[in-house]
Design a protein around this motif. Structure first.
Motif, PDB file in Angstrom:
ATOM      1  N   ALA A  92       0.829  -1.208   0.000  1.00 26.96           N
ATOM      2  CA  ALA A  92       0.000   0.000   0.000  1.00 26.96           C
ATOM      3  C   ALA A  92       0.861   1.255   0.000  1.00 26.96           C
ATOM      4  O   ALA A  92       0.602   2.205  -0.748  1.00 26.96           O
ATOM      5  CB  ALA A  92      -0.945  -0.005   1.194  1.00 26.96           C
ATOM      6  N   ARG A  93       1.879   1.265   0.801  1.00 28.11           N
ATOM      7  CA  ARG A  93       2.768   2.434   0.888  1.00 28.11           C
ATOM      8  C   ARG A  93       3.451   2.697  -0.458  1.00 28.11           C
ATOM      9  O   ARG A  93       3.541   3.840  -0.915  1.00 28.11           O
ATOM     10  CB  ARG A  93       3.813   2.221   1.974  1.00 28.11           C
ATOM     11  CG  ARG A  93       4.697   3.442   2.190  1.00 28.11           C
ATOM     12  CD  ARG A  93       5.676   3.220   3.305  1.00 28.11           C
ATOM     13  NE  ARG A  93       4.965   3.061   4.564  1.00 28.11           N
ATOM     14  CZ  ARG A  93       5.521   2.597   5.678  1.00 28.11           C
ATOM     15  NH1 ARG A  93       6.797   2.251   5.700  1.00 28.11           N
ATOM     16  NH2 ARG A  93       4.817   2.480   6.781  1.00 28.11           N
ATOM     17  N   ALA A  94       3.936   1.645  -1.103  1.00 25.80           N
ATOM     18  CA  ALA A  94       4.617   1.801  -2.388  1.00 25.80           C
ATOM     19  C   ALA A  94       3.659   2.310  -3.464  1.00 25.80           C
ATOM     20  O   ALA A  94       4.013   3.176  -4.269  1.00 25.80           O
ATOM     21  CB  ALA A  94       5.246   0.476  -2.814  1.00 25.80           C
ATOM     22  N   ILE A  95       2.454   1.786  -3.473  1.00 26.07           N
ATOM     23  CA  ILE A  95       1.453   2.218  -4.463  1.00 26.07           C
ATOM     24  C   ILE A  95       1.103   3.686  -4.256  1.00 26.07           C
ATOM     25  O   ILE A  95       1.115   4.478  -5.200  1.00 26.07           O
ATOM     26  CB  ILE A  95       0.198   1.321  -4.389  1.00 26.07           C
ATOM     27  CG1 ILE A  95       0.554  -0.114  -4.799  1.00 26.07           C
ATOM     28  CG2 ILE A  95      -0.927   1.897  -5.263  1.00 26.07           C
ATOM     29  CD1 ILE A  95      -0.463  -1.154  -4.377  1.00 26.07           C
ATOM     30  N   VAL A  96       0.802   4.064  -3.031  1.00 27.73           N
ATOM     31  CA  VAL A  96       0.436   5.452  -2.735  1.00 27.73           C
ATOM     32  C   VAL A  96       1.596   6.397  -3.044  1.00 27.73           C
ATOM     33  O   VAL A  96       1.378   7.516  -3.511  1.00 27.73           O
ATOM     34  CB  VAL A  96      -0.052   5.596  -1.274  1.00 27.73           C
ATOM     35  CG1 VAL A  96      -0.225   7.057  -0.886  1.00 27.73           C
ATOM     36  CG2 VAL A  96      -1.373   4.842  -1.090  1.00 27.73           C
ATOM     37  N   SER A  97       2.821   5.954  -2.829  1.00 27.40           N
ATOM     38  CA  SER A  97       3.971   6.825  -3.110  1.00 27.40           C
ATOM     39  C   SER A  97       4.092   7.148  -4.596  1.00 27.40           C
ATOM     40  O   SER A  97       4.684   8.153  -4.967  1.00 27.40           O
ATOM     41  CB  SER A  97       5.263   6.214  -2.579  1.00 27.40           C
ATOM     42  OG  SER A  97       5.701   5.153  -3.396  1.00 27.40           O
TER      43      SER A  97
END
Length: 139
Positions: A92-97
């Motif tokens: 999730a963090r990588a996608i949102v970044s």
């Protein structure tokens, strides 16, 4: 009209449906498929094997290759080309970044990986809540 769409894929049927949805509903958009290889951790089953690799980035690319191959097959059915991105980390963090570089995200409603559901949480829900761009969740 959307110019750039990000589609997270993890090899699950629902992530394939998300790509199909993006290609059908945004035929003129540039579509990028992102796959996130979980960061090495003793809690993360298959990700633990990544920690044993000498070249973590190369190993992540190898693990993403099958997902990207399937994504290209789906895109070919629509006479479309896709870009690909592989990341290492929390999905999730990588996608949102990456979200700020796109007009929208199209994501499957959940992963088929039980480990992801238990230890990472519901990625699509987190992306939906934290994304700075619109998110379409596909079931």
């Amino acid at each position: 009209m959307l110019d750039r769409v990000l589609v997270p894929m993890d090899g699950s049927v629902l992530s394939e449906r998300a790509l199909t949805y993006a290609l059908e509903n945004h035929p003129d958009a540039a579509v990028t498929v992102i796959t996130v290889v979980a960061e090495p951790s003793v809690m993360m089953g298959s990700a633990m094997g990544l920690a044993m690799e000498d070249d973590i980035e190369g190993a992540a690319e190898d693990r993403a290759a099958e997902v990207f191959e399937r994504a290209r097959e789906i895109a070919a059915d629509y006479d479309a080309e896709i870009d690909t991105v592989v990341e290492i980390g929390r999905p999730a963090r990588a996608i949102v970044s990456h979200a700020d570089d796109y007009d929208a995200i199209v994501i499957g409603s959940h992963s088929s990986d039980m480990v992801d559901r238990l230890f990472v949480g519901n990625v699509s829900e987190t992306v939906f809540q934290r994304s700075p761009v619109p998110v379409t969740v596909v079931r």
